[in-house]
Design a protein around this motif. Structure first.
Motif, PDB file in Angstrom:
ATOM      1  N   ILE A  50      53.242  45.772  33.489  1.00  6.25           N
ATOM      2  CA  ILE A  50      52.108  46.260  32.757  1.00  6.25           C
ATOM      3  C   ILE A  50      50.833  46.109  33.554  1.00  6.25           C
ATOM      4  O   ILE A  50      50.049  47.106  33.952  1.00  6.25           O
ATOM      5  CB  ILE A  50      52.023  45.884  31.522  1.00  6.25           C
ATOM      6  N   MET A  51      50.567  44.994  34.180  1.00  2.30           N
ATOM      7  CA  MET A  51      49.335  44.579  35.060  1.00  2.30           C
ATOM      8  C   MET A  51      49.548  45.233  36.331  1.00  2.30           C
ATOM      9  O   MET A  51      48.221  45.955  36.593  1.00  2.30           O
ATOM     10  CB  MET A  51      49.500  42.964  35.281  1.00  2.30           C
ATOM     11  N   LEU A  52      50.488  45.469  36.777  1.00  2.00           N
ATOM     12  CA  LEU A  52      50.543  46.196  38.140  1.00  2.00           C
ATOM     13  C   LEU A  52      50.426  47.613  37.715  1.00  2.00           C
ATOM     14  O   LEU A  52      49.774  48.085  38.645  1.00  2.00           O
ATOM     15  CB  LEU A  52      52.173  45.853  38.492  1.00  2.00           C
ATOM     16  N   VAL A  59      42.155  43.571  43.415  1.00  2.00           N
ATOM     17  CA  VAL A  59      42.676  42.205  43.377  1.00  2.00           C
ATOM     18  C   VAL A  59      43.539  41.807  42.322  1.00  2.00           C
ATOM     19  O   VAL A  59      44.818  41.317  42.873  1.00  2.00           O
ATOM     20  CB  VAL A  59      41.349  41.316  43.015  1.00  2.00           C
ATOM     21  N   CYS A  60      43.522  42.491  41.420  1.00  2.00           N
ATOM     22  CA  CYS A  60      44.742  42.315  40.286  1.00  2.00           C
ATOM     23  C   CYS A  60      45.811  43.107  40.576  1.00  2.00           C
ATOM     24  O   CYS A  60      47.186  42.586  40.199  1.00  2.00           O
ATOM     25  CB  CYS A  60      44.170  42.565  38.763  1.00  2.00           C
ATOM     26  N   LEU A  61      45.943  44.099  41.429  1.00  2.00           N
ATOM     27  CA  LEU A  61      46.936  44.900  41.744  1.00  2.00           C
ATOM     28  C   LEU A  61      47.943  43.826  42.906  1.00  2.00           C
ATOM     29  O   LEU A  61      49.169  43.688  42.567  1.00  2.00           O
ATOM     30  CB  LEU A  61      46.748  46.214  42.505  1.00  2.00           C
ATOM     31  N   ILE A  62      47.098  43.339  43.537  1.00  2.00           N
ATOM     32  CA  ILE A  62      47.755  42.449  44.703  1.00  2.00           C
ATOM     33  C   ILE A  62      48.341  41.177  44.014  1.00  2.00           C
ATOM     34  O   ILE A  62      49.536  40.880  44.195  1.00  2.00           O
ATOM     35  CB  ILE A  62      46.600  42.054  45.673  1.00  2.00           C
ATOM     36  N   TRP A  63      47.547  40.511  43.208  1.00  2.00           N
ATOM     37  CA  TRP A  63      47.910  39.589  42.579  1.00  2.00           C
ATOM     38  C   TRP A  63      49.323  39.863  41.665  1.00  2.00           C
ATOM     39  O   TRP A  63      50.209  39.000  41.643  1.00  2.00           O
ATOM     40  CB  TRP A  63      46.828  39.221  41.559  1.00  2.00           C
ATOM     41  N   SER A  64      49.269  40.861  40.747  1.00  2.00           N
ATOM     42  CA  SER A  64      50.572  41.004  39.830  1.00  2.00           C
ATOM     43  C   SER A  64      51.643  41.354  40.808  1.00  2.00           C
ATOM     44  O   SER A  64      52.962  41.031  40.681  1.00  2.00           O
ATOM     45  CB  SER A  64      50.194  42.311  39.079  1.00  2.00           C
ATOM     46  N   TYR A  65      51.438  42.032  42.078  1.00  2.00           N
ATOM     47  CA  TYR A  65      52.683  42.535  42.984  1.00  2.00           C
ATOM     48  C   TYR A  65      53.181  41.098  43.597  1.00  2.00           C
ATOM     49  O   TYR A  65      54.563  40.765  43.648  1.00  2.00           O
ATOM     50  CB  TYR A  65      52.083  43.286  44.134  1.00  2.00           C
ATOM     51  N   ILE A  66      52.361  40.091  43.731  1.00  5.22           N
ATOM     52  CA  ILE A  66      52.623  38.659  44.422  1.00  5.22           C
ATOM     53  C   ILE A  66      53.613  38.252  43.180  1.00  5.22           C
ATOM     54  O   ILE A  66      54.581  37.704  43.590  1.00  5.22           O
ATOM     55  CB  ILE A  66      51.604  38.016  44.796  1.00  5.22           C
ATOM     56  N   ILE A 110      55.172  39.374  40.624  1.00  2.00           N
ATOM     57  CA  ILE A 110      56.494  39.824  40.461  1.00  2.00           C
ATOM     58  C   ILE A 110      57.551  39.477  41.367  1.00  2.00           C
ATOM     59  O   ILE A 110      58.678  39.021  41.216  1.00  2.00           O
ATOM     60  CB  ILE A 110      56.455  41.394  40.442  1.00  2.00           C
ATOM     61  N   LYS A 111      57.161  39.622  42.830  1.00  2.00           N
ATOM     62  CA  LYS A 111      57.736  39.073  43.880  1.00  2.00           C
ATOM     63  C   LYS A 111      58.182  37.679  43.906  1.00  2.00           C
ATOM     64  O   LYS A 111      59.385  37.316  44.192  1.00  2.00           O
ATOM     65  CB  LYS A 111      57.153  39.383  45.068  1.00  2.00           C
ATOM     66  N   LEU A 112      57.298  36.634  43.224  1.00  2.00           N
ATOM     67  CA  LEU A 112      57.758  35.456  43.178  1.00  2.00           C
ATOM     68  C   LEU A 112      58.546  34.981  41.982  1.00  2.00           C
ATOM     69  O   LEU A 112      59.351  34.073  42.062  1.00  2.00           O
ATOM     70  CB  LEU A 112      56.293  34.468  43.173  1.00  2.00           C
ATOM     71  N   TRP A 113      58.303  35.541  40.823  1.00  2.00           N
ATOM     72  CA  TRP A 113      58.693  34.782  39.564  1.00  2.00           C
ATOM     73  C   TRP A 113      59.599  35.837  38.700  1.00  2.00           C
ATOM     74  O   TRP A 113      60.204  35.272  38.142  1.00  2.00           O
ATOM     75  CB  TRP A 113      57.402  34.436  38.608  1.00  2.00           C
ATOM     76  N   LEU A 173      34.457  36.269  43.996  1.00  2.00           N
ATOM     77  CA  LEU A 173      34.739  35.269  42.723  1.00  2.00           C
ATOM     78  C   LEU A 173      35.042  35.965  41.410  1.00  2.00           C
ATOM     79  O   LEU A 173      35.738  35.406  40.621  1.00  2.00           O
ATOM     80  CB  LEU A 173      33.786  34.359  42.797  1.00  2.00           C
ATOM     81  N   TYR A 174      34.382  37.032  41.197  1.00  2.00           N
ATOM     82  CA  TYR A 174      34.236  37.530  40.010  1.00  2.00           C
ATOM     83  C   TYR A 174      35.588  38.286  39.861  1.00  2.00           C
ATOM     84  O   TYR A 174      36.397  38.294  38.630  1.00  2.00           O
ATOM     85  CB  TYR A 174      33.378  38.820  39.708  1.00  2.00           C
ATOM     86  N   CYS A 175      36.351  38.795  40.904  1.00  2.00           N
ATOM     87  CA  CYS A 175      37.647  39.296  40.400  1.00  2.00           C
ATOM     88  C   CYS A 175      38.802  38.401  40.605  1.00  2.00           C
ATOM     89  O   CYS A 175      39.811  38.504  39.841  1.00  2.00           O
ATOM     90  CB  CYS A 175      38.047  40.576  41.926  1.00  2.00           C
ATOM     91  N   LEU A 176      38.354  37.334  41.366  1.00  2.00           N
ATOM     92  CA  LEU A 176      39.443  36.208  41.258  1.00  2.00           C
ATOM     93  C   LEU A 176      39.626  35.493  39.919  1.00  2.00           C
ATOM     94  O   LEU A 176      40.814  35.109  39.364  1.00  2.00           O
ATOM     95  CB  LEU A 176      39.248  35.166  42.250  1.00  2.00           C
ATOM     96  N   CYS A 177      38.319  35.549  39.111  1.00  2.00           N
ATOM     97  CA  CYS A 177      38.443  35.021  37.795  1.00  2.00           C
ATOM     98  C   CYS A 177      39.031  35.832  36.965  1.00  2.00           C
ATOM     99  O   CYS A 177      39.975  35.263  36.112  1.00  2.00           O
ATOM    100  CB  CYS A 177      36.837  34.797  37.473  1.00  2.00           C
ATOM    101  N   GLY A 178      38.771  37.172  37.037  1.00  2.00           N
ATOM    102  CA  GLY A 178      39.569  38.183  36.174  1.00  2.00           C
ATOM    103  C   GLY A 178      41.072  38.120  36.277  1.00  2.00           C
ATOM    104  O   GLY A 178      41.682  38.043  35.395  1.00  2.00           O
ATOM    105  N   ALA A 179      41.593  37.868  37.732  1.00  2.00           N
ATOM    106  CA  ALA A 179      43.082  37.904  37.979  1.00  2.00           C
ATOM    107  C   ALA A 179      43.474  36.469  37.403  1.00  2.00           C
ATOM    108  O   ALA A 179      44.605  36.374  36.561  1.00  2.00           O
ATOM    109  CB  ALA A 179      43.336  37.694  39.414  1.00  2.00           C
ATOM    110  N   VAL A 180      42.904  35.441  37.614  1.00  2.00           N
ATOM    111  CA  VAL A 180      43.162  34.082  36.950  1.00  2.00           C
ATOM    112  C   VAL A 180      43.392  33.857  35.572  1.00  2.00           C
ATOM    113  O   VAL A 180      44.430  33.515  34.693  1.00  2.00           O
ATOM    114  CB  VAL A 180      42.476  32.751  37.447  1.00  2.00           C
ATOM    115  N   GLY A 181      42.204  34.494  35.035  1.00  2.00           N
ATOM    116  CA  GLY A 181      42.310  34.602  33.464  1.00  2.00           C
ATOM    117  C   GLY A 181      43.277  35.681  33.043  1.00  2.00           C
ATOM    118  O   GLY A 181      44.057  34.906  31.918  1.00  2.00           O
ATOM    119  N   GLN A 182      43.718  36.551  33.588  1.00  2.00           N
ATOM    120  CA  GLN A 182      44.790  37.362  32.991  1.00  2.00           C
ATOM    121  C   GLN A 182      45.974  36.614  33.329  1.00  2.00           C
ATOM    122  O   GLN A 182      47.074  36.472  32.107  1.00  2.00           O
ATOM    123  CB  GLN A 182      44.898  38.688  33.880  1.00  2.00           C
TER     124      GLN A 182
END
Length: 332
Positions: free
Chosen positions: A206-208, A60-67, A69-72, A249-258
């Protein structure tokens, strides 16, 4: 008037970061405790494959960080290559896995408290390996944290809490937590080294990189070994959709928290982030005790206060050191 508005916006952003970090990680803690203690479905089975949480969060965090990077991120070259994270990826895979696995043997408040003593191995390694000399107040902080954690570990846990654990075993649980801290120390040192060698590396890079290697290692561990526990975890989620939903939900909380942690560090510095995350850990213990039915004795609460007094004093010492440094820069 403009300065006043700017100050108000800064306070608002800080409050937004505090709310984001607290809500994401406190709720993640509740979900983590639920997944480690709850019996799912009519058959009353436990989710025994807690290491699967690390793989799911890596993905989940891999996908989140990739998005992100592409957006911001602006396309600046010179960042660290993806392969430089391979060693930090190993320790970042093993360490958190041990921390989560500890929840089979000790309660969630005990795990949070043990993981709050990160300063102990740091100071120990600094003294023994690098010959660093610390001040008396710094030793005082360490004494408060070490004394609080060790006394908490020696005090008897309530029978209600023990009955919820899969395999109660305090020495093994605390041992796993301290190994987690040791691996985290190597991970942080390696990340700092990468950032120093490649200054243009962003937090998202780094996250990616970390989550890419974490995904690779966890896939090999969960699906490549003879027992193939990853298959059992997926089958359990298929049979118990409630557990699958909690894991998501656990994974999404981790991604949002980071996400909020990176925002806090970039806007307010690492000291502000340390203060927010430390107070969050204390609130997590309170929430766990109140909502999840993990009653702590008055003596255990005394240990909790002792640990967080040491951590708060450490934050104050860092803040004072930062203020002195800023005043020195102004005078030169």
């Amino acid at each position: 008037m403009e300065a006043h508005g700017s100050g108000f916006r800064r306070v608002f952003v800080l409050a937004f970061c505090v709310a984001g970090i607290w809500s994401a990680y406190i709720y993640q803690g509740v979900l983590q405790e639920t997944l480690s203690t709850k019996r799912f479905g009519s058959d009353g089975k436990r989710f025994e494959h807690l290491s699967f949480l690390n793989l799911a969060q890596n993905v989940v965090c891999l996908i989140w960080s990739y998005i992100m990077i592409k957006l911001w991120s602006s396309r600046i070259t010179g960042g660290a290559p993806w392969w430089t994270y391979w060693s930090a990826g190993i320790t970042n895979t093993i360490g958190p896995a041990m921390g989560i696995e500890a929840l089979k043997y000790i309660s969630y408040p005990a795990q949070v408290l043990a993981k709050s003593s990160k300063m102990i191995p740091v100071m120990l390694m600094g003294t023994l390996v690098y010959g660093i000399k610390y001040t008396f107040p710094e030793y005082m902080c360490t004494f408060l944290v070490a004394g609080g954690v060790s006394t908490f570990a020696l005090l008897k846990t309530s029978s209600k809490t023990i009955s919820k654990l899969a395999h109660p075993n305090a020495p093994l649980g605390y041992g796993l937590c301290f190994l987690n801290l040791a691996f985290d120390g190597f991970t942080n040192a390696t990340q700092d080294s990468i950032s120093a060698r490649y200054p243009k590396t962003s937090a998202w890079d780094i996250m990616l990189g970390m989550n890419l290697w974490g995904t690779i290692y966890n896939v090999i561990y969960m699906f490549g070994w003879p027992h193939g526990t990853g298959y059992h975890a997926i089958e359990f989620c298929r049979q118990h959709p409630e557990a699958a939903w909690d894991i998501l939900l656990y994974c999404l909380c981790g991604a949002v928290g980071q996400n909020f942690i990176f925002l806090t560090i970039s806007r307010f510095g690492s000291l502000a982030n340390t203060t927010i995350t430390t107070t969050r850990k204390f609130v997590s213990i309170v929430v766990s005790s109140v909502l999840s039915g993990n009653p702590l004795s008055s003596k255990q609460w005394g240990c909790v206060v002792m640990v967080f007094s040491g951590l708060s004093y450490q934050i104050y010492l860092k803040w004072r050191k930062l203020q002195k440094l800023q005043r020195k820069r102004k005078t030169t």
